[in-house]
Design a protein around this motif. Structure first.
Motif, PDB file in Angstrom:
ATOM      1  N   HIS A 103      15.125   5.268  12.016  1.00 24.20           N
ATOM      2  CA  HIS A 103      15.256   6.611  11.427  1.00 24.20           C
ATOM      3  C   HIS A 103      15.093   6.635   9.902  1.00 24.20           C
ATOM      4  O   HIS A 103      14.184   7.281   9.393  1.00 24.20           O
ATOM      5  CB  HIS A 103      16.594   7.248  11.825  1.00 24.20           C
ATOM      6  N   THR A 162      10.187   8.516  20.092  1.00 22.51           N
ATOM      7  CA  THR A 162      11.614   8.437  20.373  1.00 22.51           C
ATOM      8  C   THR A 162      11.796   7.836  21.766  1.00 22.51           C
ATOM      9  O   THR A 162      10.904   7.156  22.280  1.00 22.51           O
ATOM     10  CB  THR A 162      12.288   9.820  20.218  1.00 22.51           C
ATOM     11  N   HIS A 218      17.965   8.816  24.269  1.00 23.39           N
ATOM     12  CA  HIS A 218      18.733   9.629  23.306  1.00 23.39           C
ATOM     13  C   HIS A 218      19.569  10.678  24.038  1.00 23.39           C
ATOM     14  O   HIS A 218      20.467  11.273  23.454  1.00 23.39           O
ATOM     15  CB  HIS A 218      17.778  10.349  22.333  1.00 23.39           C
ATOM     16  N   LYS A 257      17.496   6.891  18.265  1.00 20.19           N
ATOM     17  CA  LYS A 257      16.483   7.694  18.965  1.00 20.19           C
ATOM     18  C   LYS A 257      16.869   9.171  18.973  1.00 20.19           C
ATOM     19  O   LYS A 257      16.002  10.055  18.950  1.00 20.19           O
ATOM     20  CB  LYS A 257      16.265   7.145  20.382  1.00 20.19           C
ATOM     21  N   ASN A 308      15.844  10.395  15.687  1.00 18.85           N
ATOM     22  CA  ASN A 308      14.393  10.668  15.685  1.00 18.85           C
ATOM     23  C   ASN A 308      14.103  12.097  16.151  1.00 18.85           C
ATOM     24  O   ASN A 308      13.268  12.798  15.584  1.00 18.85           O
ATOM     25  CB  ASN A 308      13.644   9.710  16.625  1.00 18.85           C
ATOM     26  N   CYS A 332       7.719  14.935  18.782  1.00 11.30           N
ATOM     27  CA  CYS A 332       8.147  13.601  19.193  1.00 11.30           C
ATOM     28  C   CYS A 332       7.899  13.423  20.688  1.00 11.30           C
ATOM     29  O   CYS A 332       7.645  14.403  21.406  1.00 11.30           O
ATOM     30  CB  CYS A 332       9.618  13.373  18.851  1.00 11.30           C
ATOM     31  N   HIS A 373       8.682  10.692  24.357  1.00 15.91           N
ATOM     32  CA  HIS A 373       9.214   9.509  25.049  1.00 15.91           C
ATOM     33  C   HIS A 373       8.027   8.865  25.764  1.00 15.91           C
ATOM     34  O   HIS A 373       7.379   9.514  26.590  1.00 15.91           O
ATOM     35  CB  HIS A 373      10.282   9.948  26.055  1.00 15.91           C
ATOM     36  N   TYR A 410       9.360  18.227  22.089  1.00 17.39           N
ATOM     37  CA  TYR A 410       9.599  16.896  22.661  1.00 17.39           C
ATOM     38  C   TYR A 410       8.705  16.765  23.893  1.00 17.39           C
ATOM     39  O   TYR A 410       8.697  17.663  24.747  1.00 17.39           O
ATOM     40  CB  TYR A 410      11.079  16.800  23.029  1.00 17.39           C
TER      41      TYR A 410
END
Ligand SMILES: NC(=O)c1ccc[n+]([C@@H]2O[C@H](COP(=O)([O-])OP(=O)(O)OC[C@H]3O[C@@H](n4cnc5c(N)ncnc54)[C@H](OP(=O)(O)O)[C@@H]3O)[C@@H](O)[C@H]2O)c1
Length: 319
Positions: A124, A154, A158, A196, A199, A219, A221, A281
């Protein structure tokens, strides 16, 4: 040079910075972006590993335009040096991929050169500073060419509601113990999950602050990708289990390929359908919801302020 001509010039030499590009998802992304004709800057902490990655890219893609510039995200000085060296190239910047990351799960608590807990410091705080120091470049490109993008890697871990996120300690921004330095509180898994979460909070807050500038930030995954070096410090039982179970897990869609990780980056970095899309995301090429805490704007602004203080951001660089 007329603006449109200048823009055309920038477009034909689109530039992308990828952190941690010498291996794993970062290397795969660099390969795909280079194949797409991007001028790729590999921002890596090791000269040997960075230059080796350049050699491998040049072998795979003979007309690749790629360059290694040293950037150790565990050192604020190294990040500043990276930015100075990048500026000295005179190149514009179209895409910044904040990809590098690590876990000290099997090692224990480590600190960066500046005394930050290593996982939060690299994943981060290092990227927080790097992004700030490159923001004027991104804004300039957006002004000239209509857009510039920041992509943050990320992890679903999280999210305390997710399968992996609910196992063991749960991600949470505890501002009284952000560095997990209170006696007996350090856990490598928690440090990774918290970093994460940071992030995702950073992505959303940056998108809010950059609204209207043409610079977007999203961001994603990448999925669980067992073939990266993220698990380099894990013992042989984990590696043996992965080796044996991988085909089955892949069949069930529980693990992803490196190519998938690289394609996610290039999708978010270049897909025309995502022009103007910001503060989202993604998973598997789709927009998804992140954790409840990640949407808390108070938490995001608090993290932002603390991060500014920790990396000693000068007033003129604050956004
Ligand atoms: N693999 C997965 O299942 C998975 C799942 C979710 C999210 N992610 C995320 O994906 C990203 C990429 O990880 P990966 O799986 O591709 O792992 P990886 O193969 O270990 O790659 C990580 C990269 O980060 C670099 N890095 C580590 N510390 C650094 C520092 N101080 N300064 C600059 N670079 C540094 C590493 O450099 P060195 O080689 O020199 O150490 C390496 O290039 C990470 O953010 C990770 O958290 C991975």
């Amino acid at each position: 040079m007329a603006l449109s001509e200048h823009c055309h010039e920038l477009h034909s030499h689109r530039v992308c910075v990828i952190t941690g590009a010498n291996t794993g998802i970062g290397f795969e992304s660099a390969k795909i972006m280079a194949e797409m004709g991007y001028d790729v800057i590999l921002a890596c902490r090791s000269k040997t590993r960075g230059e080796d990655a350049i050699r491998r890219l040049n072998t795979m893609i003979p007309d690749a335009r790629c360059q290694f510039i040293k950037c150790d995200l565990a050192s604020l000085e190294s990040i500043q040096n990276f930015v100075d060296e990048f500026h000295a190239t005179g190149k514009p910047l179209h895409v910044l991929c904040n990809n590098a990351g690590l876990t000290t799960q099997m090692i224990g608590r480590l600190e960066t050169d500046d005394g930050f807990e290593m996982t939060m410091g690299v994943n981060h705080l290092g990227h927080f500073l790097l992004t700030h120091l490159l923001l004027d470049d991104l804004k300039r490109t957006a002004k000239d060419c209509g857009e510039a993008r920041v992509i943050v890697t990320t992890s679903k871990l999280h999210d305390p509601e997710s399968m992996g996120g609910r196992k063991g300690p749960k991600a949470h921004m505890d501002f009284q113990n952000l560095q997990l330095d209170k006696q007996g509180t350090f856990s490598g898994v928690l440090a990774y999950k918290n970093a994460k979460l940071a992030n995702v909070l950073f992505t959303y807050e940056l998108a809010r602050r950059l609204h209207g500038t043409g610079v977007t930030c999203n961001c994603f995954h990448p999925g669980f990708i067992a073939t990266t070096e993220l698990f380099r410090h894990f013992g042989w039982p984990f590696k043996a289990m992965m080796y044996l179970l991988s085909p089955l897990l892949r069949w069930f869609g529980a693990i992803r390929s490196l190519q998938h990780g690289g394609e996610m980056v290039s999708f978010l970095a270049t897909d025309p359908s995502l022009k103007g899309v910001s503060g989202k995301y993604f998973e598997n090429f789709r927009e998804e919801s992140s954790s409840t805490e990640s949407y808390d704007e108070n938490v995001a602004t608090k993290l932002w302020k603390i991060s500014e203080e920790l990396v000693k951001l000068e007033d003129k660089r604050k956004i």
